[in-house]
Scaffold this motif. Structure first.
Motif: not given
Lengths: 250, 339
Positions: A95-96, B82-84, B106-108
């Motif tokens: 997380p950030a 934007l895609l990230l 965040s799901q990797g």
């Protein structure tokens, strides 16, 4: 969770492996202790019942914590932001907020051995002798009260660029050190400088430690000022981090 | 300068209509099926008054390798940001692997190699191996360490401090970082910018191999040759819009592939127009230019037709000409730029 632990260990290991970081962080407080010890006679009482040798040891602990925090946070963070590593971390699953949190805690982890080292120097070269309980109390108190420094370091890292980091960090080290009364007993400074010292977190951090040794108990005013600094700087970091995030920079 | 047109270059200008090019190509790309890996719907992103993306639409299907080709400032990096989820759109929607960009990250499930300007994009004060180990541990299901090292071809660099890498080596290591988490989808923003020709070639070979394992890859480049040779499909962007979209070969075909030029004293337009392969005839005095889809056939037909001619030249319309035609960008930047 294991990801964050791995990240934390990586950060701490990276700090402890850096000769430049260690030389500055350990070198400044230790060398200054030796240099300034004979500015006054070491046994002279300078603050309540506290002698110069003890006063300077506590001051140099504060200074060491400050130097560690500013260099761990300020310089390195700004370099990482400009090198693109900070951004690379943003596209991994952590997380950030963990980037900021890891930086602050890594500073705290390296500050502890700095405190112990300065205390050992005080013991060995300054002839400081305290009871076991006092040593633990002093170390613990100075460590916890270094939290605002750790946050300050990270905040500076967000505000400066890789090019401006060095002068800004150096200036802050000496402003907070000198005007915070870490190089000279605050009691010996002019009234206006004494007022200035009371505004700075460095003064209150050292003062917290000195109060314990002077058996004045916990300095409530010192503690409140430090909590306020931690809160304000923490908010500033969160704000700056959010701004950078919305621009896609963080 | 890499010569993209396989024929003799002349100074003659190729300038077919951009409108026709994109419509022809778009029709083909819509045939592609499969699960979407990413989707852009009418995305607008501004920086102050500057419109970086102007209602951009883009869809990539899982398993595809797609090049995002365009001049500097076309909106390629903004698209990847934007895609990230590093940037949010001001209008429109972005979907990655059926979810939001941030969620996919965040799901990797996503890996990326971003542009780093002059920086290495790597942590300082550590060896390559430990930086890569760290990145692996940030993912829940990373690829085996040795496999990542092999895929990126960085075995020889593991013991090297990160500040002792050349620009090209740092980029190889950053590729390893991008794929360390075994992502389904990889974004590469100008991945070969600091590489020499040799490392560029081996880089694309490794990336292709990675793509053949069923990964989806989207890479931004302004190297026309890379886009043409490496990608299954090329999406040309300019001024924040998609101006063409299709396989590199189709893009080339979309802009009249060849021009046959010669000098003839009395050119007969009607006759010339009926020659094999010819799509257009331009006569200026004695100068004749034939747009042709098959230059060889056109020349054979020209010889058989007994039209007298001299000074025959065939101009290739490689992807570069297609690019120029589509973006209206005369200086197609395809220099093997040194860092």
């Amino acid at each position: 969770m294991s990801a964050l632990v791995a990240f934390e260990r990586f950060e701490v290991a990276r700090l402890l492996r850096s000769w430049k970081f260690l030389a500055i962080t350990v070198g400044f407080p230790v060398v200054f202790y030796m240099l300034f010890l004979n500015d006054h006679s070491p046994g002279k009482v300078v603050d309540g019942t506290v002698t110069w040798r003890v006063y300077l040891m506590v001051s140099m602990c504060s200074f060491g914590a400050l130097v560690a925090a500013l260099n761990a946070g300020g310089s390195r963070l700004s370099t990482e932001r400009s090198s693109g590593w900070a951004r690379q971390l943003r596209v991994t699953p952590i997380p950030a907020w963990s980037y900021v949190a890891t930086k602050v805690t890594a500073s705290m982890v390296v500050i502890l051995p700095v405190l112990v080292l300065v205390e050992l120097v005080g013991m060995a070269f300054g002839g400081v002798s305290l009871g076991v309980a006092s040593w633990f109390e002093l170390t613990g108190l100075l460590w916890v009260s270094a939290i605002p420094f750790a946050i300050l370091g990270v905040f500076v890292g967000f505000m400066v660029t890789a090019e401006t980091a060095y002068p800004v960090v150096t200036a802050l080290m000496f402003v907070l050190g000198y005007f915070g009364g870490l190089f000279n007993p605050v009691g010996h400074m002019s009234p206006s400088l004494q007022t200035a010292a009371r505004i700075l977190p460095s003064f209150h951090q050292a003062s917290l430690g000195l109060a314990v040794l002077d058996h004045r108990g916990l300095g409530i005013e010192d503690a409140l000022v430090l909590v306020a600094y931690a809160a304000l700087l923490g908010l500033a970091v969160v704000w700056k981090h959010r701004v950078e995030e919305s621009r896609g920079l963080a | 300068m890499v010569d993209l047109s396989e024929t003799h270059r002349t100074d003659s200008k190729v300038r077919p209509s951009a409108g026709r090019a994109s419509s022809v190509v778009r029709a083909r790309s819509e045939v592609v099926g499969g699960d979407p890996a990413l989707r852009f719907d009418g995305v607008v992103r501004r920086y102050g008054d500057h419109v970086a993306l102007d209602h951009l639409d883009l869809a990539v299907v899982q398993g595809e390798t797609v090049a995002l080709l365009g001049p500097n400032g076309a909106g390629k990096s903004t698209t990847i940001s934007l895609l990230l989820g590093l940037l949010r759109p001001h209008a429109g929607s972005v979907e990655v692997l059926g979810t939001s960009p941030r969620q996919a990250v965040s799901q990797g499930r996503v890996g990326a190699m971003l542009q780093t300007g002059s920086g290495s994009g790597l942590p300082s004060g550590v060896r390559v191996g430990s930086a890569l180990q760290l990145v692996r541990r940030l993912y829940r299901r990373p690829a085996p360490f040795d496999l990542t090292v092999e895929r990126a071809g960085i075995g020889a660099l593991l013991g090297r401090p990160t500040h002792r890498l050349s620009g090209g080596q740092a980029q190889q290591v950053r590729f390893a970082v991008a794929i360390a988490g075994d992502p389904e989808l990889v974004f590469l923003d100008e991945p070969t910018a600091a590489m020499d020709v040799e490392s560029r070639r081996s880089f694309w070979r490794m990336m292709r191999q990675f793509g053949e394992e069923g990964r989806t890859i989207l890479f931004a480049t302004h190297h026309l040759q890379e886009a043409d040779q490496v990608a299954d499909r090329v999406v040309v962007v300019n001024r924040g819009r998609v101006v063409a979209n299709g396989p590199g070969a189709t893009l080339k075909a979309a802009v009249a592939t060849r021009q046959v030029c010669f000098v003839s004293r009395r050119p007969d337009e009607h006759l010339l127009d009926r020659l094999e392969g010819v799509t257009d005839v331009t006569v200026r005095g004695t100068g004749v230019t034939l747009d042709s889809l098959d230059a060889d056939a056109t020349i054979r037909a020209l010889v058989r037709s007994n039209v007298e001619f001299s000074g025959l030249e065939v101009t290739g319309a490689g992807l570069e000409e297609a690019f120029v035609a589509l973006t209206g960008c005369d200086a197609a930047p395809d220099q093997g730029r040194a860092p």
